[in-house]
Design a protein around this motif. Structure first.
Motif, PDB file in Angstrom:
ATOM      1  N   ILE A 538      -9.610 -31.803   1.645  1.00  0.00           N
ATOM      2  CA  ILE A 538     -11.024 -32.169   1.625  1.00  0.00           C
ATOM      3  C   ILE A 538     -11.853 -31.123   2.366  1.00  0.00           C
ATOM      4  N   ALA A 539     -11.345 -30.657   3.510  1.00  0.00           N
ATOM      5  CA  ALA A 539     -12.050 -29.602   4.246  1.00  0.00           C
ATOM      6  C   ALA A 539     -12.192 -28.354   3.385  1.00  0.00           C
ATOM      7  N   PHE A 540     -11.160 -28.047   2.608  1.00  0.00           N
ATOM      8  CA  PHE A 540     -11.195 -26.875   1.734  1.00  0.00           C
ATOM      9  C   PHE A 540     -12.287 -26.989   0.676  1.00  0.00           C
ATOM     10  N   LEU A 541     -12.572 -28.211   0.216  1.00  0.00           N
ATOM     11  CA  LEU A 541     -13.593 -28.403  -0.817  1.00  0.00           C
ATOM     12  C   LEU A 541     -14.949 -27.858  -0.374  1.00  0.00           C
ATOM     13  N   PHE A 542     -15.226 -27.894   0.933  1.00  0.00           N
ATOM     14  CA  PHE A 542     -16.509 -27.384   1.424  1.00  0.00           C
ATOM     15  C   PHE A 542     -16.567 -25.856   1.374  1.00  0.00           C
ATOM     16  N   LEU A 543     -15.416 -25.216   1.167  1.00  0.00           N
ATOM     17  CA  LEU A 543     -15.382 -23.764   1.037  1.00  0.00           C
ATOM     18  C   LEU A 543     -15.421 -23.309  -0.420  1.00  0.00           C
ATOM     19  N   VAL A 544     -15.143 -24.234  -1.342  1.00  0.00           N
ATOM     20  CA  VAL A 544     -15.060 -23.869  -2.760  1.00  0.00           C
ATOM     21  C   VAL A 544     -16.351 -23.241  -3.284  1.00  0.00           C
ATOM     22  N   PRO A 545     -17.555 -23.809  -2.989  1.00  0.00           N
ATOM     23  CA  PRO A 545     -18.777 -23.148  -3.479  1.00  0.00           C
ATOM     24  C   PRO A 545     -18.904 -21.703  -2.992  1.00  0.00           C
ATOM     25  N   ALA A 546     -18.489 -21.451  -1.754  1.00  0.00           N
ATOM     26  CA  ALA A 546     -18.550 -20.090  -1.218  1.00  0.00           C
ATOM     27  C   ALA A 546     -17.527 -19.188  -1.908  1.00  0.00           C
ATOM     28  N   ILE A 547     -16.336 -19.716  -2.178  1.00  0.00           N
ATOM     29  CA  ILE A 547     -15.313 -18.936  -2.881  1.00  0.00           C
ATOM     30  C   ILE A 547     -15.794 -18.596  -4.289  1.00  0.00           C
ATOM     31  N   LEU A 548     -16.367 -19.590  -4.965  1.00  0.00           N
ATOM     32  CA  LEU A 548     -16.911 -19.341  -6.303  1.00  0.00           C
ATOM     33  C   LEU A 548     -18.024 -18.299  -6.251  1.00  0.00           C
ATOM     34  N   PHE A 549     -18.866 -18.391  -5.213  1.00  0.00           N
ATOM     35  CA  PHE A 549     -19.944 -17.421  -5.047  1.00  0.00           C
ATOM     36  C   PHE A 549     -19.368 -16.007  -4.935  1.00  0.00           C
ATOM     37  N   ALA A 550     -18.303 -15.858  -4.144  1.00  0.00           N
ATOM     38  CA  ALA A 550     -17.682 -14.546  -3.967  1.00  0.00           C
ATOM     39  C   ALA A 550     -17.071 -14.041  -5.269  1.00  0.00           C
ATOM     40  N   ILE A 551     -16.415 -14.935  -6.011  1.00  0.00           N
ATOM     41  CA  ILE A 551     -15.808 -14.536  -7.289  1.00  0.00           C
ATOM     42  C   ILE A 551     -16.883 -14.104  -8.277  1.00  0.00           C
ATOM     43  N   ILE A 552     -17.945 -14.920  -8.405  1.00  0.00           N
ATOM     44  CA  ILE A 552     -19.019 -14.609  -9.350  1.00  0.00           C
ATOM     45  C   ILE A 552     -19.707 -13.302  -8.976  1.00  0.00           C
ATOM     46  N   LYS A 553     -19.941 -13.118  -7.679  1.00  0.00           N
ATOM     47  CA  LYS A 553     -20.577 -11.879  -7.203  1.00  0.00           C
ATOM     48  C   LYS A 553     -19.718 -10.663  -7.554  1.00  0.00           C
ATOM     49  N   SER A 554     -18.413 -10.806  -7.380  1.00  0.00           N
ATOM     50  CA  SER A 554     -17.502  -9.693  -7.690  1.00  0.00           C
ATOM     51  C   SER A 554     -17.488  -9.401  -9.184  1.00  0.00           C
ATOM     52  N   VAL A 555     -17.447 -10.452  -9.989  1.00  0.00           N
ATOM     53  CA  VAL A 555     -17.440 -10.279 -11.447  1.00  0.00           C
ATOM     54  C   VAL A 555     -18.746  -9.655 -11.915  1.00  0.00           C
ATOM     55  N   GLU A 556     -19.863 -10.149 -11.382  1.00  0.00           N
ATOM     56  CA  GLU A 556     -21.169  -9.609 -11.773  1.00  0.00           C
ATOM     57  C   GLU A 556     -21.263  -8.120 -11.466  1.00  0.00           C
ATOM     58  N   THR A 557     -20.762  -7.725 -10.312  1.00  0.00           N
ATOM     59  CA  THR A 557     -20.794  -6.306  -9.942  1.00  0.00           C
ATOM     60  C   THR A 557     -19.872  -5.486 -10.841  1.00  0.00           C
ATOM     61  N   ALA A 558     -18.686  -6.027 -11.100  1.00  0.00           N
ATOM     62  CA  ALA A 558     -17.709  -5.297 -11.910  1.00  0.00           C
ATOM     63  C   ALA A 558     -18.166  -5.135 -13.356  1.00  0.00           C
ATOM     64  N   LEU A 559     -18.893  -6.121 -13.883  1.00  0.00           N
ATOM     65  CA  LEU A 559     -19.349  -6.046 -15.271  1.00  0.00           C
ATOM     66  C   LEU A 559     -20.341  -4.906 -15.496  1.00  0.00           C
ATOM     67  N   LYS A 560     -20.898  -4.396 -14.426  1.00  0.00           N
ATOM     68  CA  LYS A 560     -21.823  -3.266 -14.533  1.00  0.00           C
ATOM     69  C   LYS A 560     -21.080  -1.933 -14.494  1.00  0.00           C
ATOM     70  N   SER A 561     -19.769  -1.994 -14.364  1.00  0.00           N
ATOM     71  CA  SER A 561     -18.961  -0.782 -14.259  1.00  0.00           C
ATOM     72  C   SER A 561     -18.552  -0.280 -15.637  1.00  0.00           C
ATOM     73  N   ARG A 562     -17.640   0.676 -15.651  1.00  0.00           N
ATOM     74  CA  ARG A 562     -17.154   1.251 -16.899  1.00  0.00           C
ATOM     75  C   ARG A 562     -16.292   0.252 -17.655  1.00  0.00           C
ATOM     76  N   LYS A 563     -16.072   0.534 -18.940  1.00  0.00           N
ATOM     77  CA  LYS A 563     -15.297  -0.374 -19.783  1.00  0.00           C
ATOM     78  C   LYS A 563     -13.865  -0.538 -19.278  1.00  0.00           C
ATOM     79  N   THR A 564     -13.312   0.517 -18.696  1.00  0.00           N
ATOM     80  CA  THR A 564     -11.945   0.407 -18.171  1.00  0.00           C
ATOM     81  C   THR A 564     -11.872  -0.607 -17.032  1.00  0.00           C
TER      82      THR A 564
END
Length: 730
Positions: A538-564
């Protein structure tokens, strides 16, 4: 009469047809179709109230969430003040739509200039259409493999019977889904060349009152989200397809309780827990004719696969993230290994809690959504207080931090300290803590921080894919903590108040978990460890939005990179999603071995034979939890005996029954008449049975000892030795 009210009157009419079907025909197919239509109509109305500006799918998901919660809340209220019988079920079926009339969707009079919004429109390219077709084919094959893997044997892991090809298909499906979402691109158009699509959008607006999304098109958004939901359902439905009887022990208890509630309209004594889930299952099965077992098993996997994408899209797009990065990140959701793959009240309550937490971090939360979150928090309490209390604590912290009052920080701190006592007090309220008894568990086992990082190099070099999966699994906690830290940092830059409440709530629940170690709780150590594990989860659930935020932020940044780089993302997410799916379920391999066996058809045969052999006389049975689960499924809560240790079920319940301790003595030490007689004396019966499964440690030795001790007059062998039953009469 406006269109929205017409929908409500249509819903009431469908409800009346449902009631007519129950009373006159009892046709399950008609009942299921009408129930689906009824819930869909209610969901669209509720969605129009809560999230009117969202895409059709998100509105439906929010509305479905509201409808399910409303039936859980109202059913629980009726249960506690009276009962939940057929008449109440019928009343709720008509009453809920009428209540919906009191809440009108916000005014949608503002007309939308579709042509202006659609200067750039996403298109379905031929490549994307082909990928969607291939994805649906692959996902259908994966579901087919799961369906063909159904078994009624005593398995320890679903992967014992699922073909390895399933993982190849899941990896391929994940990669295809990410590629489909990544191909979400725009193409320049003008208003003249898009008259047909403009007209279609106007038709959609007329029927759904939904504006085009930020990209200017509804269909593409809904299509991608639906594919993500299908993918999540595949991830969470392995148990449904593979376990022919059921998974674990707790679902048998809850389904037996739901059957009792459906038959009698009540449960005596009325429990303090679980009624939220029980009441909804009672309503949906009684009104539709669906089997309780089917509805119960589908509830959490289906609801989570719909709610998680909808809530994530609703929230994270308000942080400025694109649909593309959010949806790609959601294909990695199994990496979080949240146990939404089977339905028990704790998992359902945690799903409510997680949804509340994610929705609460949305910037500029509307008043209606805030009221909705509080309603969900109260409903979560009816489902399971271990989820409901943290939800209400968190919402209170958020509310205190947002209001402008004198000494706000002091009030916030005092409330946080007092809140830390809330969950431990639940044990007092439930009669868990008694005098002169204590638990024995060391805090070293629960909080060994050194151990968290000790295995980081253990599986290097990567000798196989399984080594890579194990590297992630062995170091899951530190990896999640690091990701959560980045996510909290990003969120704090936008909203310090929300970030603070997430951290404080996580700390409060973690303190509660630590406190359980030092409280005198009179339960066996493995049950206490289970409670501690639940609290940390249950304590971990309060970290899930932050973990998702980090994943989405990383994906968003990576999608601006090269096709490789984008191709590497596709491979990486697909690989780790597949590995996480594997490790999320019980497994047997070189690194891990599940200890629990599923209830099998042989356990059911043993229960049936014992029931017939007893000839209607009272008896007790010493058996493992798989056999006890079979008894719950076949006979429900048939018999309890009043003893000095309280009311004891006639089969051992692993977490509470002294019969189970005697059984363990029989199988680990030696099966003797004196031990069985001691159990018979406790219940005051003259017939006792001892059952041993062939997979138990030293089962052959124990069977020979039992034959010598009890004789062979009352001996019965099930399925050529899958189970052995010994009878003692006096």
């Amino acid at each position: 009469m406006d269109m929205e009210n017409k929908k409500i009157y249509t819903t009431i009419s469908v409800g009346a047809l449902m009631i007519l079907n129950v009373w006159l025909f009892g046709n399950v197919t008609i009942g299921a179709v009408l129930t689906f239509a009824y819930i869909a109509l209610l969901a669209m109305r509720a969605g129009a109230i809560i999230a009117k500006d969202e895409t059709l799918y998100v509105r439906f998901a929010f509305g479905l969430f509201a409808v399910v919660a409303l039936f859980m809340f109202s059913g629980s209220v009726f249960f506690y003040i009276w009962r939940l019988n057929t008449e109440v079920v019928m009343t709720l079926t008509i009453l809920i739509p009428i209540i919906m009339l009191l809440f009108s969707p916000e005014n949608n009079d503002k007309r939308v200039s579709f042509g202006l919004l659609e200067k750039e429109k996403p298109g379905f390219s031929n490549c994307k259409l082909i990928l969607i077709a291939v994805y649906l084919f692959v996902i259908a094959l994966a579901f087919k493999i799961l369906s063909n893997s159904k078994t009624m044997e005593a398995i320890q892991s679903p992967w014992e019977v699922v073909q390895p090809l399933f993982f190849v298909l899941y990896f391929l499906a994940s990669a295809l889904l990410i590629s489909i979402i990544a191909l979400r691109k725009t193409k320049k158009t003008d208003n003249t060349s898009n008259l047909m699509e403009n007209a279609l959008n106007k038709v959609r607006y007329f029927f759904t009152k939904t504006k085009p999304d930020a990209d200017g098109n509804l269909a593409k958004s809904n299509c991608d989200i639906i594919l993500v939901s299908i993918h999540l359902f595949l991830s969470y439905s392995v148990i449904i397809f593979v376990y022919g009887i059921n998974f674990g022990f707790d679902p048998f208890v809850h389904q037996a309780s739901e059957k009792l509630l459906a038959i009698t309209g009540t449960i005596n004594p009325k429990p303090f827990l679980y009624i939220g889930q029980y009441s909804f299952i009672t309503w949906v099965t009684e009104i539709s004719g669906m089997a309780i077992r089917t509805a119960d098993r589908l509830l959490v996997p289906a609801l989570s696969s719909i709610l998680i994408p909808a809530t994530a899209i609703y929230v994270y797009k308000r942080f400025g993230f694109s649909y593309k990065s959010i949806l790609i990140s959601l294909t990695a959701f199994p990496i979080l290994s949240l146990p939404f793959f089977f339905s028990v009240p704790q998992n359902l309550g945690n799903l409510f809690l997680l949804s509340i937490i994610i929705l609460s971090i949305s910037p500029n939360t509307r008043k209606k959504l805030n009221i909705f979150l509080w309603f969900l928090g109260v409903t979560a309490f009816f489902i399971h207080p271990f989820s409901g209390i943290p939800a209400l604590i968190y919402l209170s912290l958020v509310q205190i931090d947002k209001i402008e009052i004198k000494n706000k920080n002091a009030i916030y701190s005092i409330f946080s300290i007092l809140s830390a006592a809330a969950l431990p007090l639940m044990f007092f309220a439930g009669g868990k803590i008694q005098a002169n008894q204590s638990s024995a568990i060391s805090i070293d086992g629960a909080l060994n921080l050194k151990q968290l990082f000790s295995d980081i190099y253990q599986w290097i070099p990567f000798q196989s894919t399984l080594h890579t999966v194990e590297l992630f699994s062995a170091n899951y906690i530190p990896i999640m903590v690091i990701m959560a830290s980045f996510g909290i940092w990003f969120i704090a830059k936008i909203d310090k108040s929300t970030a603070k409440s997430l951290i404080v709530s996580c700390i409060i629940i973690s303190i509660d978990a630590i406190a359980l170690v030092n409280l005198p709780i009179p339960i066996v150590s493995y049950e206490l460890e289970e409670f501690i594990s639940r609290f940390f989860q249950i304590a971990f659930l309060f970290l899930v939005p932050a973990i998702l935020f980090a994943i989405i932020k990383s994906v968003e940044t990576a999608l601006k990179s090269r096709k490789t780089i984008i191709l590497a993302i596709v491979f990486f997410i697909a690989l780790y999603s597949t590995g996480s799916l594997y490790s999320m379920y019980p497994r047997i391999d070189a690194f891990a071995k599940s200890r629990a066996y599923a209830t099998s058809k042989y356990d059911i045969s043993a229960v049936s034979w014992i029931e017939k052999d007893s000839e209607g006389k009272d008896y007790i049975v010493l058996a493992n939890q798989a056999v006890s689960a079979a008894a719950l499924q076949e006979n429900g809560f048939k018999k309890y005996f009043s003893t000095e240790d309280g009311d004891l079920f006639y089969y051992p319940i692993p977490t509470t029954s002294p019969f189970y301790k005697i059984y363990l003595d029989m199988v680990y030490e030696e099966p003797t008449k004196n031990r069985l007689i001691r159990a018979m004396d406790m219940a005051g019966v003259d017939i006792g049975y001892f059952v041993i499964n062939d997979y138990w440690l030293d089962s052959k030795k124990r069977v020979e000892q039992a034959k010598s001790e009890f004789g062979i007059d009352g001996y019965k062998k099930i399925a050529d030795g899958k189970l052995h039953i010994f009878k003692l009469s006096r």
